[in-house]
Design an enzyme around this catalytic site. Structure first.
Site: not given
Length: 208
Positions: A65, A70, A109-110, A151-152, A155
């Protein structure tokens, strides 16, 4: 999200507007990650190219994701490629309902690489959004897919998964990334000073 190579049960949820090709992923400490995103006003070929670039960047980064903030875009959209291997695009999404049933899962998380924590979220959700063609859809999701979407979506609100877990862990993680950023800034400053010194010597030699 990012996928650790050693454990399939431990998955991580994943400048300039509409950048193409590989995109730089912002890390914890960047102000933009803490801002609330703005609605997308037009869905066009430029946005679709950005979505493709986000999928490529996410997959290359071992993720499932990735949200627009991000990659430095303060707009309300994200991409998902969860365990069902379906490419999904969510533009101007709204989570319209969540289940009372909750479940725990280790997230990462990235934007906070190699850091994981168990987070509690609703097990099922219903989300409404637009796809890459601007067509509205409603999706009822559960399990891992529901978690990735939540989660996304966070953001887009300027929320990171560490905000939903243990606060001591949150503060420790923030301090860890602040130190990393400080060390990076010091290295870059030293490099710039060295390059300036070399350039000055060359200029002096050329003028002699």
């Amino acid at each position: 999200m990012e996928i650790p190579s050693i454990s399939p049960s431990s998955l991580t949820l994943g400048h300039g507007f509409y950048t193409i090709l590989h995109m730089e992923i912002l890390h914890l400490g960047e102000d933009l990650l803490r801002q609330k995103s703005l609605p997308v006003e037009e869905i066009n070929d430029e946005l679709r190219a950005t979505l493709d670039a986000m999928f490529d960047t996410m997959i290359e980064s071992n993720g499932v994701g990735l949200a627009a903030p991000q990659v430095g875009i303060l707009k309300r959209f994200f991409v998902v490629l969860a365990d069902d291997e379906v490419r999904r695009v969510f533009i101007n999404p709204q989570i319209v309902s969540t289940s009372q049933e909750m479940c725990d899962y280790e997230e990462g998380c990235l934007s906070i690489p190699n850091v994981y924590e168990k987070i509690t979220r609703p097990a099922k959700i219903t989300v409404q959004a637009l796809n890459e063609r601007g067509r509205p859809f409603t999706l009822e999701a559960e399990g891992f897919l529901a978690r990735v979407i939540q989660h996304e979506y966070d953001h887009l609100e300027g929320v990171l998964y560490i905000d939903r877990g243990d606060q001591d862990f949150r503060e420790k993680t923030i301090q860890q990334f602040e130190k990393k950023a400080a060390r990076k800034a010091e290295k870059e400053a030293a490099k710039a000073a060295k390059e300036a010194k070399i350039a000055a010597k060359k200029a002096k030699k050329a003028g002699a």
